[in-house]
Write a protein that holds these residues in place. Structure first.
Motif, PDB file in Angstrom:
ATOM      1  N   GLU A  97       0.831  -1.210   0.000  1.00  0.00           N
ATOM      2  CA  GLU A  97       0.000   0.000   0.000  1.00  0.00           C
ATOM      3  C   GLU A  97       0.863   1.257   0.000  1.00  0.00           C
ATOM      4  N   LYS A  98       1.923   1.249   0.771  1.00  0.00           N
ATOM      5  CA  LYS A  98       2.786   2.433   0.867  1.00  0.00           C
ATOM      6  C   LYS A  98       3.619   2.618  -0.396  1.00  0.00           C
ATOM      7  N   LEU A  99       4.129   1.530  -0.948  1.00  0.00           N
ATOM      8  CA  LEU A  99       4.994   1.592  -2.132  1.00  0.00           C
ATOM      9  C   LEU A  99       4.198   1.765  -3.418  1.00  0.00           C
ATOM     10  N   GLY A 100       2.990   1.253  -3.423  1.00  0.00           N
ATOM     11  CA  GLY A 100       2.154   1.348  -4.615  1.00  0.00           C
ATOM     12  C   GLY A 100       2.420   0.264  -5.636  1.00  0.00           C
ATOM     13  N   LYS A 101       3.164  -0.767  -5.244  1.00  0.00           N
ATOM     14  CA  LYS A 101       3.430  -1.888  -6.145  1.00  0.00           C
ATOM     15  C   LYS A 101       4.001  -3.037  -5.339  1.00  0.00           C
ATOM     16  N   GLY A 102       4.264  -4.144  -6.012  1.00  0.00           N
ATOM     17  CA  GLY A 102       4.823  -5.322  -5.358  1.00  0.00           C
ATOM     18  C   GLY A 102       3.791  -6.421  -5.205  1.00  0.00           C
ATOM     19  N   ILE A 103       4.275  -7.628  -4.999  1.00  0.00           N
ATOM     20  CA  ILE A 103       3.438  -8.794  -4.759  1.00  0.00           C
ATOM     21  C   ILE A 103       3.300  -8.951  -3.256  1.00  0.00           C
ATOM     22  N   ALA A 104       2.091  -8.836  -2.753  1.00  0.00           N
ATOM     23  CA  ALA A 104       1.880  -8.896  -1.310  1.00  0.00           C
ATOM     24  C   ALA A 104       1.783 -10.332  -0.829  1.00  0.00           C
ATOM     25  N   MET A 105       2.492 -10.615   0.264  1.00  0.00           N
ATOM     26  CA  MET A 105       2.372 -11.879   0.968  1.00  0.00           C
ATOM     27  C   MET A 105       2.028 -11.572   2.420  1.00  0.00           C
ATOM     28  N   LYS A 106       1.073 -12.303   2.952  1.00  0.00           N
ATOM     29  CA  LYS A 106       0.721 -12.151   4.363  1.00  0.00           C
ATOM     30  C   LYS A 106       1.200 -13.372   5.128  1.00  0.00           C
ATOM     31  N   ASN A 107       1.193 -13.291   6.447  1.00  0.00           N
ATOM     32  CA  ASN A 107       1.639 -14.400   7.290  1.00  0.00           C
ATOM     33  C   ASN A 107       0.959 -15.692   6.860  1.00  0.00           C
ATOM     34  N   GLY A 108       1.767 -16.721   6.632  1.00  0.00           N
ATOM     35  CA  GLY A 108       1.239 -18.023   6.242  1.00  0.00           C
ATOM     36  C   GLY A 108       1.265 -18.294   4.753  1.00  0.00           C
ATOM     37  N   ASN A 126       5.825  -7.781  17.959  1.00  0.00           N
ATOM     38  CA  ASN A 126       6.224  -7.548  19.351  1.00  0.00           C
ATOM     39  C   ASN A 126       5.249  -8.211  20.317  1.00  0.00           C
ATOM     40  N   THR A 127       5.792  -8.674  21.437  1.00  0.00           N
ATOM     41  CA  THR A 127       4.978  -9.288  22.482  1.00  0.00           C
ATOM     42  C   THR A 127       5.100  -8.570  23.820  1.00  0.00           C
ATOM     43  N   THR A 128       6.167  -7.803  24.016  1.00  0.00           N
ATOM     44  CA  THR A 128       6.364  -7.102  25.284  1.00  0.00           C
ATOM     45  C   THR A 128       5.281  -6.040  25.466  1.00  0.00           C
ATOM     46  N   PRO A 129       4.583  -6.028  26.604  1.00  0.00           N
ATOM     47  CA  PRO A 129       3.529  -5.031  26.834  1.00  0.00           C
ATOM     48  C   PRO A 129       4.033  -3.610  26.594  1.00  0.00           C
ATOM     49  N   GLY A 130       3.239  -2.844  25.864  1.00  0.00           N
ATOM     50  CA  GLY A 130       3.599  -1.468  25.567  1.00  0.00           C
ATOM     51  C   GLY A 130       4.451  -1.306  24.330  1.00  0.00           C
ATOM     52  N   ARG A 131       4.863  -2.405  23.737  1.00  0.00           N
ATOM     53  CA  ARG A 131       5.720  -2.313  22.547  1.00  0.00           C
ATOM     54  C   ARG A 131       5.057  -2.868  21.289  1.00  0.00           C
ATOM     55  N   ASP A 132       3.824  -3.377  21.456  1.00  0.00           N
ATOM     56  CA  ASP A 132       3.171  -3.954  20.295  1.00  0.00           C
ATOM     57  C   ASP A 132       2.798  -2.907  19.257  1.00  0.00           C
ATOM     58  N   GLN A 133       2.851  -1.618  19.619  1.00  0.00           N
ATOM     59  CA  GLN A 133       2.584  -0.589  18.626  1.00  0.00           C
ATOM     60  C   GLN A 133       3.697  -0.502  17.587  1.00  0.00           C
ATOM     61  N   PHE A 134       4.881  -0.979  17.930  1.00  0.00           N
ATOM     62  CA  PHE A 134       5.975  -0.951  16.958  1.00  0.00           C
ATOM     63  C   PHE A 134       5.723  -1.944  15.823  1.00  0.00           C
ATOM     64  N   HIS A 135       5.401  -3.159  16.189  1.00  0.00           N
ATOM     65  CA  HIS A 135       5.175  -4.222  15.200  1.00  0.00           C
ATOM     66  C   HIS A 135       4.003  -5.079  15.677  1.00  0.00           C
ATOM     67  N   PRO A 136       2.782  -4.676  15.333  1.00  0.00           N
ATOM     68  CA  PRO A 136       1.612  -5.415  15.797  1.00  0.00           C
ATOM     69  C   PRO A 136       1.474  -6.778  15.108  1.00  0.00           C
ATOM     70  N   ARG A 137       0.874  -7.690  15.808  1.00  0.00           N
ATOM     71  CA  ARG A 137       0.692  -9.046  15.296  1.00  0.00           C
ATOM     72  C   ARG A 137      -0.145  -9.037  14.015  1.00  0.00           C
ATOM     73  N   GLY A 138       0.312  -9.790  13.028  1.00  0.00           N
ATOM     74  CA  GLY A 138      -0.423  -9.968  11.785  1.00  0.00           C
ATOM     75  C   GLY A 138      -0.082  -8.998  10.672  1.00  0.00           C
ATOM     76  N   ARG A 139       0.706  -7.959  10.952  1.00  0.00           N
ATOM     77  CA  ARG A 139       0.999  -6.962   9.926  1.00  0.00           C
ATOM     78  C   ARG A 139       2.278  -7.248   9.144  1.00  0.00           C
ATOM     79  N   ASP A 140       3.360  -7.547   9.867  1.00  0.00           N
ATOM     80  CA  ASP A 140       4.686  -7.637   9.246  1.00  0.00           C
ATOM     81  C   ASP A 140       5.071  -9.080   8.944  1.00  0.00           C
ATOM     82  N   ASN A 141       6.076  -9.226   8.108  1.00  0.00           N
ATOM     83  CA  ASN A 141       6.549 -10.551   7.722  1.00  0.00           C
ATOM     84  C   ASN A 141       7.983 -10.814   8.152  1.00  0.00           C
ATOM     85  N   GLY A 142       8.253 -12.059   8.520  1.00  0.00           N
ATOM     86  CA  GLY A 142       9.565 -12.656   8.377  1.00  0.00           C
ATOM     87  C   GLY A 142       9.467 -13.552   7.147  1.00  0.00           C
TER      88      GLY A 142
END
Length: 231
Positions: A97-108, A126-142
């Motif tokens: 969405e930010k780049l405006g191109k690319g092949i999107a892959m989601k977790n799984g 992130n899992t540490t309380p108060g830090r999930d705003q950095f990398h919320p579950r379900g958004r980013d990829n490894g």
């Protein structure tokens, strides 16, 4: 067999591996979360960012892999410098969405976008309380990349999440070690014990005393911790 040396013409360290299929895999350690992988004449870039390298001097990429949309991982300028007409760009949905191109892959998701590569998108959050705003579950990829029978896990920005217990047969793992955004050395050691990679590279480690991670894992003879210059 692995050798480490300065990347010719680029000034970065490289390690070279022989894959089970007999072809070389070369990993260039750029900086922070930025890497370059070369396999069978193909160039793969991971999270290229102009602040860390002059990408106009890099070879054009066959594939660019983006873990998430933060500025230290997604840089349109670096992508433009290394992109050619046939370049494939693999991203998480927010980066698309930010780049405006690319092949999107989601977790799984799993893809084999080219004949020499299989990609699995895995959770990073992130899992540490108060830090999930950095990398919320379900958004980013490894990502797990399989090249020539060798499995390379690039964790992205994550903590030691329980999903890591499901990762199997990892030859090489890149784990981030820089709280508050990713892991402490203790968390990274726990992650390594879950994943059991043959070779572990801490990356994205900033000012962390990264030797601490190696010390924590020194009794585990099955994990070879290798520290490369990624500051």
């Amino acid at each position: 067999m692995l050798t480490a040396f300065a990347a010719q013409g680029l000034g970065f360290e490289q390690d070279r591996f022989k894959t089970p299929e007999g072809k070389d895999l070369v990993i260039t350690f750029v900086k922070h979360g930025s890497l370059m992988l070369e396999y069978d004449g193909h160039v793969l870039l991971v999270d290229p960012v102009s602040d860390y390298a002059d990408y106009s001097k890099f070879p054009k990429a066959d594939l660019i892999l983006i873990t998430h949309e933060h500025h230290d991982h997604l840089d349109p300028k670096a992508i433009a410098a290394t992109e050619k007409e046939s370049t494939l760009i693999i991203v998480n949905p927010a980066s698309q969405e930010k780049l405006g191109k690319g092949i999107a892959m989601k977790n799984g998701d799993r893809r084999s976008p080219v004949s020499y590569l299989n990609i699995e998108a895995v959770p990073a959050y992130n899992t540490t309380p108060g830090r999930d705003q950095f990398h919320p579950r379900g958004r980013d990829n490894g990502y797990i990349l399989t090249l020539g029978g060798m499995r390379v896990y690039i964790a992205g920005d994550t903590e030691d999440i329980p999903e890591m217990k499901q990762l199997k047969n990892i030859d090489i793992a890149f784990l981030p070690v820089n709280q508050p955004y990713t892991m402490t050395p203790v968390q990274a050691a726990r992650a390594a014990e879950m994943i059991k990679p043959r070779i572990l590279y801490p990356y994205h480690y900033g000012e962390t005393k990264i030797q601490d991670l190696k010390d924590l894992l020194k009794k585990d003879k099955h994990i070879d911790v290798r520290i490369r210059q990624l500051q």
